[in-house]
Design a protein around this motif. Structure first.
Motif, PDB file in Angstrom:
ATOM      1  N   TYR A  20      32.802 -16.232  17.526  1.00 36.42           N
ATOM      2  CA  TYR A  20      32.349 -15.472  18.679  1.00 36.42           C
ATOM      3  C   TYR A  20      31.747 -16.388  19.758  1.00 36.42           C
ATOM      4  CZ  TYR A  20      29.806 -12.347  21.737  1.00 36.42           C
ATOM      5  OH  TYR A  20      29.340 -11.707  22.851  1.00 36.42           O
ATOM      6  N   ALA A  21      30.887 -17.301  19.347  1.00 29.61           N
ATOM      7  CA  ALA A  21      30.184 -18.136  20.342  1.00 29.61           C
ATOM      8  C   ALA A  21      31.161 -19.047  21.085  1.00 29.61           C
ATOM      9  CB  ALA A  21      29.091 -18.960  19.671  1.00 29.61           C
ATOM     10  N   ALA A  22      32.189 -19.523  20.383  1.00 22.98           N
ATOM     11  CA  ALA A  22      33.183 -20.383  21.044  1.00 22.98           C
ATOM     12  C   ALA A  22      33.918 -19.602  22.125  1.00 22.98           C
ATOM     13  CB  ALA A  22      34.168 -20.935  20.017  1.00 22.98           C
ATOM     14  N   PHE A  23      33.936 -18.280  21.983  1.00 24.32           N
ATOM     15  CA  PHE A  23      34.511 -17.411  23.007  1.00 24.32           C
ATOM     16  C   PHE A  23      33.456 -17.031  24.057  1.00 24.32           C
ATOM     17  CE2 PHE A  23      34.729 -12.951  24.325  1.00 24.32           C
ATOM     18  CZ  PHE A  23      35.880 -12.981  25.106  1.00 24.32           C
ATOM     19  N   ALA A  24      32.283 -16.602  23.580  1.00 21.09           N
ATOM     20  CA  ALA A  24      31.281 -16.032  24.488  1.00 21.09           C
ATOM     21  C   ALA A  24      30.711 -17.081  25.443  1.00 21.09           C
ATOM     22  CB  ALA A  24      30.154 -15.386  23.689  1.00 21.09           C
ATOM     23  N   HIS A  25      30.634 -18.326  24.978  1.00 25.80           N
ATOM     24  CA  HIS A  25      30.052 -19.345  25.852  1.00 25.80           C
ATOM     25  C   HIS A  25      30.876 -19.528  27.133  1.00 25.80           C
ATOM     26  CE1 HIS A  25      29.225 -23.598  27.091  1.00 25.80           C
ATOM     27  NE2 HIS A  25      28.063 -23.012  27.228  1.00 25.80           N
ATOM     28  N   PRO A  26      32.171 -19.833  27.033  1.00 26.89           N
ATOM     29  CA  PRO A  26      32.944 -19.932  28.283  1.00 26.89           C
ATOM     30  C   PRO A  26      33.071 -18.594  29.008  1.00 26.89           C
ATOM     31  CG  PRO A  26      34.384 -20.194  26.365  1.00 26.89           C
ATOM     32  CD  PRO A  26      32.971 -20.214  25.856  1.00 26.89           C
ATOM     33  N   TYR A  27      33.026 -17.506  28.259  1.00 26.42           N
ATOM     34  CA  TYR A  27      33.145 -16.186  28.885  1.00 26.42           C
ATOM     35  C   TYR A  27      31.965 -15.932  29.827  1.00 26.42           C
ATOM     36  CZ  TYR A  27      34.226 -11.195  29.239  1.00 26.42           C
ATOM     37  OH  TYR A  27      34.558  -9.949  29.703  1.00 26.42           O
ATOM     38  N   ILE A  49      22.876 -11.607  34.290  1.00 27.14           N
ATOM     39  CA  ILE A  49      22.767 -11.495  32.821  1.00 27.14           C
ATOM     40  C   ILE A  49      23.590 -12.600  32.164  1.00 27.14           C
ATOM     41  CG2 ILE A  49      23.255 -10.022  30.818  1.00 27.14           C
ATOM     42  CD1 ILE A  49      22.820  -7.585  32.736  1.00 27.14           C
ATOM     43  N   ALA A  50      24.775 -12.852  32.695  1.00 26.72           N
ATOM     44  CA  ALA A  50      25.648 -13.887  32.127  1.00 26.72           C
ATOM     45  C   ALA A  50      25.027 -15.271  32.268  1.00 26.72           C
ATOM     46  CB  ALA A  50      27.014 -13.843  32.804  1.00 26.72           C
ATOM     47  N   ALA A  51      24.399 -15.515  33.412  1.00 29.00           N
ATOM     48  CA  ALA A  51      23.821 -16.841  33.645  1.00 29.00           C
ATOM     49  C   ALA A  51      22.740 -17.143  32.611  1.00 29.00           C
ATOM     50  CB  ALA A  51      23.230 -16.919  35.055  1.00 29.00           C
ATOM     51  N   LYS A  52      21.983 -16.121  32.227  1.00 28.74           N
ATOM     52  CA  LYS A  52      20.959 -16.300  31.207  1.00 28.74           C
ATOM     53  C   LYS A  52      21.620 -16.472  29.829  1.00 28.74           C
ATOM     54  CE  LYS A  52      16.807 -14.058  29.386  1.00 28.74           C
ATOM     55  NZ  LYS A  52      17.331 -13.608  28.074  1.00 28.74           N
ATOM     56  N   SER A  53      22.657 -15.686  29.586  1.00 34.88           N
ATOM     57  CA  SER A  53      23.299 -15.690  28.271  1.00 34.88           C
ATOM     58  C   SER A  53      24.044 -16.982  27.982  1.00 34.88           C
ATOM     59  CB  SER A  53      24.274 -14.514  28.167  1.00 34.88           C
ATOM     60  OG  SER A  53      23.626 -13.306  28.525  1.00 34.88           O
ATOM     61  N   VAL A  54      24.532 -17.628  29.017  1.00 34.28           N
ATOM     62  CA  VAL A  54      25.380 -18.792  28.782  1.00 34.28           C
ATOM     63  C   VAL A  54      24.598 -19.901  28.085  1.00 34.28           C
ATOM     64  CG1 VAL A  54      25.065 -19.976  31.021  1.00 34.28           C
ATOM     65  CG2 VAL A  54      27.218 -20.173  29.816  1.00 34.28           C
ATOM     66  N   LYS A  55      23.319 -20.043  28.432  1.00 37.04           N
ATOM     67  CA  LYS A  55      22.491 -21.064  27.761  1.00 37.04           C
ATOM     68  C   LYS A  55      22.289 -20.689  26.299  1.00 37.04           C
ATOM     69  CE  LYS A  55      19.949 -21.619  32.012  1.00 37.04           C
ATOM     70  NZ  LYS A  55      19.082 -20.615  32.615  1.00 37.04           N
ATOM     71  N   GLU A  56      22.087 -19.410  26.075  1.00 33.25           N
ATOM     72  CA  GLU A  56      21.875 -18.955  24.698  1.00 33.25           C
ATOM     73  C   GLU A  56      23.129 -19.182  23.859  1.00 33.25           C
ATOM     74  OE1 GLU A  56      18.717 -15.484  26.135  1.00 33.25           O
ATOM     75  OE2 GLU A  56      20.785 -14.942  25.706  1.00 33.25           O
ATOM     76  N   MET A  57      24.284 -18.851  24.432  1.00 27.51           N
ATOM     77  CA  MET A  57      25.505 -18.992  23.648  1.00 27.51           C
ATOM     78  C   MET A  57      25.856 -20.456  23.397  1.00 27.51           C
ATOM     79  SD  MET A  57      25.657 -15.930  23.015  1.00 27.51           S
ATOM     80  CE  MET A  57      26.849 -16.176  21.702  1.00 27.51           C
ATOM     81  N   ALA A  58      25.396 -21.339  24.281  1.00 28.42           N
ATOM     82  CA  ALA A  58      25.614 -22.765  24.045  1.00 28.42           C
ATOM     83  C   ALA A  58      24.893 -23.188  22.766  1.00 28.42           C
ATOM     84  CB  ALA A  58      25.110 -23.578  25.235  1.00 28.42           C
ATOM     85  N   TYR A  59      23.686 -22.654  22.581  1.00 24.50           N
ATOM     86  CA  TYR A  59      22.943 -22.964  21.353  1.00 24.50           C
ATOM     87  C   TYR A  59      23.626 -22.348  20.125  1.00 24.50           C
ATOM     88  CZ  TYR A  59      19.484 -22.487  17.669  1.00 24.50           C
ATOM     89  OH  TYR A  59      18.864 -22.479  16.436  1.00 24.50           O
ATOM     90  N   HIS A  60      24.068 -21.097  20.239  1.00 24.05           N
ATOM     91  CA  HIS A  60      24.731 -20.441  19.096  1.00 24.05           C
ATOM     92  C   HIS A  60      25.969 -21.243  18.677  1.00 24.05           C
ATOM     93  CE1 HIS A  60      22.944 -16.173  19.938  1.00 24.05           C
ATOM     94  NE2 HIS A  60      22.124 -17.123  20.332  1.00 24.05           N
ATOM     95  N   LEU A  61      26.681 -21.725  19.701  1.00 24.86           N
ATOM     96  CA  LEU A  61      27.900 -22.484  19.420  1.00 24.86           C
ATOM     97  C   LEU A  61      27.559 -23.792  18.720  1.00 24.86           C
ATOM     98  CD1 LEU A  61      30.902 -23.018  19.652  1.00 24.86           C
ATOM     99  CD2 LEU A  61      30.569 -23.751  22.020  1.00 24.86           C
TER     100      LEU A  61
END
Lengths: 333, 251
Positions: free
Chosen positions: B103-110, B125-137
């Motif tokens: 999921y994170a490998a998808f959500a980060h670039p998404y 919302i996406a701008a905040k999430s992108v940092k979070e998903m980078a960590y999840h990835l």
């Protein structure tokens, strides 16, 4: 959180003592100097503190179970996030305290082994179940509230790493306590069913929470040396009274009834008098026959055993990486 | 369903974040080491936080006075719009981490792309999430490499989970009739365009982990139109229990 360890007898053989060194140590403690990991200290001091800090860490970790029990069922997204963050904080406290205890020469793995084998204890309060959402409010308001009463004096504990850990932990626990009380306010201002849920939770938790401060002073085994070493600064009964005095008005504000008909304000002493605590229940739960002792230990052991392969994999991978790194310079030559 | 495309689109993102966040929160207190309890707590909080922002926005778009909790707690499974991958059971630690990686490998670039959305709220919302998903990835990739290249047992478990979860991966890249107009308007992201990035990330991690990428066979789909696996109903019966048992109460 939990100073129950200071009330249990040290069963290890008496440590050798050097009267002159002990006197120098005691002089430092009396002068309110902080004792640091590499300083000389009596063996009994080291043992008492290791047991105390390890038990505190175990309590944080086992305490994640009864509260974690409601993460997936929290009634709103805000409550869910707050509870998740709270349980995560408890895990952080555990990790932090294990690190503090490790400075005394016992490894986290050893301490965890002692917990799983039953040799080490955790706070008995976590042998009670969280049956409704109101229990999450009560655990924050009362269990964390009692813990704070115990812990604020520990911020001045003679052992430096423990004292410093407690400063940070107390800040977070105070926040948890306010959150818990806020849950109680919402319930008590809510529907009759919610109010009843709050009352019923108070009825179940009040007496066990009072037991968290340990046996009455006249029966407490460890108070004397722990006080002399400035690990403990107030007696069990003193802390219990402070807690009751602070908590009763909060409960009255919620329009809840404490399950103690003897609870009565004494205008002379300015303290709340309270009824007899059932110390046979306390002893029974500490000895292993609380509602959830077996369940908690089973959960802890299962978590450890079921995930052993993960820890083995991480170790195996770390070894492989080391070997590859060691082989690299040779390959480059 | 008469919801506007923007509402449906936002709910899909919100439901996916909530269901995955809920799944991760199930681990807290039961992880292999304390540090992973903390990590699951972090990741769960990130996702639940994303869901809250998205639900609040969905409520605004809808304009019927539903707030984040009304949307999360009072819709039944067929109304949920999350992808199937995130509702799959936690299984063992390898299965959870693999689900997170996929999921994170998808959500980060998404989210990186969505941060440039013409819709200001989604972009924020996406701008905040992108940092979070980078960590999840990063976190999930590190674990998959450790597990894949760890012991025989951890390798076997990781490969089995990968094979089991693979049929749920294609759904992430689908577009249906809800999205083309939004994509055209620069509001939504064309997920299909992220496929190559995802492939590259995944191939890199799997090769480091000595895991074999499964062959694409039949791919499961339907979550985004409300056709779920059996698992979602059980998640919701837990998640929604108090709101359902005490209708109208405030907590």
């Amino acid at each position: 959180m939990y100073t129950q360890a200071l009330n249990t007898q040290d069963s290890a053989p008496a440590a050798k003592s050097d009267p002159q060194a002990d006197a120098r140590f005691q002089a430092r403690v009396d002068a309110e100097e902080k004792i640091e990991p590499n300083d000389a200290m009596p063996e009994a001091y080291r043992r008492t503190l290791t047991r105390q800090i390890a038990q505190h860490a175990h309590s944080e970790i086992v305490g994640m179970l009864p509260e974690g029990n409601w993460i997936t069922r929290a009634p709103s997204l805000k409550r869910k996030a707050a509870l998740l963050a709270k349980v995560q904080d408890e895990g952080g406290h555990g990790a932090y305290l294990y690190a503090a205890a490790e400075t005394l020469g016992t490894s986290r793995e050893q301490m965890e082994e002692q917990l799983l084998s039953g040799a080490a204890k955790y706070s008995s309060i976590f042998n009670y179940p969280t049956l409704t959402w109101a229990d999450i409010g009560i655990v924050g308001w009362l269990v964390d509230g009692a813990a704070i009463m115990n812990q604020i004096p520990l911020c001045r504990c003679s052992y430096g790493p423990y004292a410093r850990a407690m400063v940070r932990i107390c800040k977070e626990e105070s926040f948890h306590q306010r959150q818990g009380y806020e849950i109680m306010i919402a319930l008590c201002k809510g529907t009759p069913a919610q109010k009843q849920m709050a009352q019923e939770a108070l009825n179940r938790w009040w007496w066990p929470v009072l037991m968290m401060f340990g046996p009455p002073d006249k029966d407490s085994l460890h108070t004397e040396s722990a006080m002399r070493w400035k690990i403990k600064r107030f007696t069990n009964d003193e802390l219990r009274q402070k807690f009751i005095d602070a908590t009763v008005p909060q409960g009255q504000f919620l329009d809840l009834t404490f399950p103690d008909p003897a609870l009565k304000f004494d205008a002379g002493t300015q303290h709340w008098n309270y009824g007899d605590i059932d110390w046979t229940e306390f002893k029974r739960v500490v000895a292993g026959d609380g509602p959830c002792n077996r369940q908690r230990m089973k959960q802890m052991r299962a978590k450890h055993a079921d995930n052993a392969w993960v820890r083995e994999a991480a170790n195996a991978y770390a070894r492989k990486r080391q070997q590859r790194a060691a082989a690299m310079p040779i390959a480059a030559e | 369903m008469t919801d506007t495309p923007l509402l449906q689109y936002t709910l899909r993102l919100a439901d996916t974040a909530l269901v995955l966040g809920h799944r991760l929160s199930e681990w807290v207190g039961h992880s292999p080491v304390i540090e992973e309890d903390l990590a699951f707590g972090n990741m769960g909080l990130d996702l639940i936080g994303q869901a809250r922002s998205l639900y609040s926005y969905a409520g605004e778009i809808e304009g019927k006075g539903r707030d984040e909790d009304a949307l999360a707690y009072l819709r039944d499974a067929p109304e949920y719009r999350n992808i199937l991958l995130v509702e799959q059971p936690n299984g063992d630690f390898a299965a959870t981490m693999l689900r997170q990686l996929l999921y994170a490998a998808f959500a980060h670039p998404y989210f990186e792309a969505l941060a440039r959305s013409k819709d200001a709220m989604l972009a924020a919302i996406a701008a905040k999430s992108v940092k979070e998903m980078a960590y999840h990835l990063r976190h999930s990739a590190e674990w998959i490499i450790r597990l894949g290249d760890g012991t025989e047992e951890s390798h076997r478990r990781a490969q089995e989970s990968l094979d089991e979860l693979w049929p749920y991966t294609a759904e992430m890249f689908e577009t249906d009739q809800v999205e083309p107009a939004l994509i055209e308007a620069g509001v939504a992201i064309d997920a299909a365009s992220l496929r190559a990035t995802w492939d590259k990330t995944l191939d890199h991690v799997l090769s480091e982990a000595t895991l074999e990428r499964p062959r694409d066979g039949y791919m499961q789909s339907g979550g985004r139109i409300g056709h779920h696996s059996e698992h979602l109903g059980h998640i919701l019966s837990e998640l929604q229990f108090l709101q359902r048992a005490y209708p109208g109460a405030t907590w």
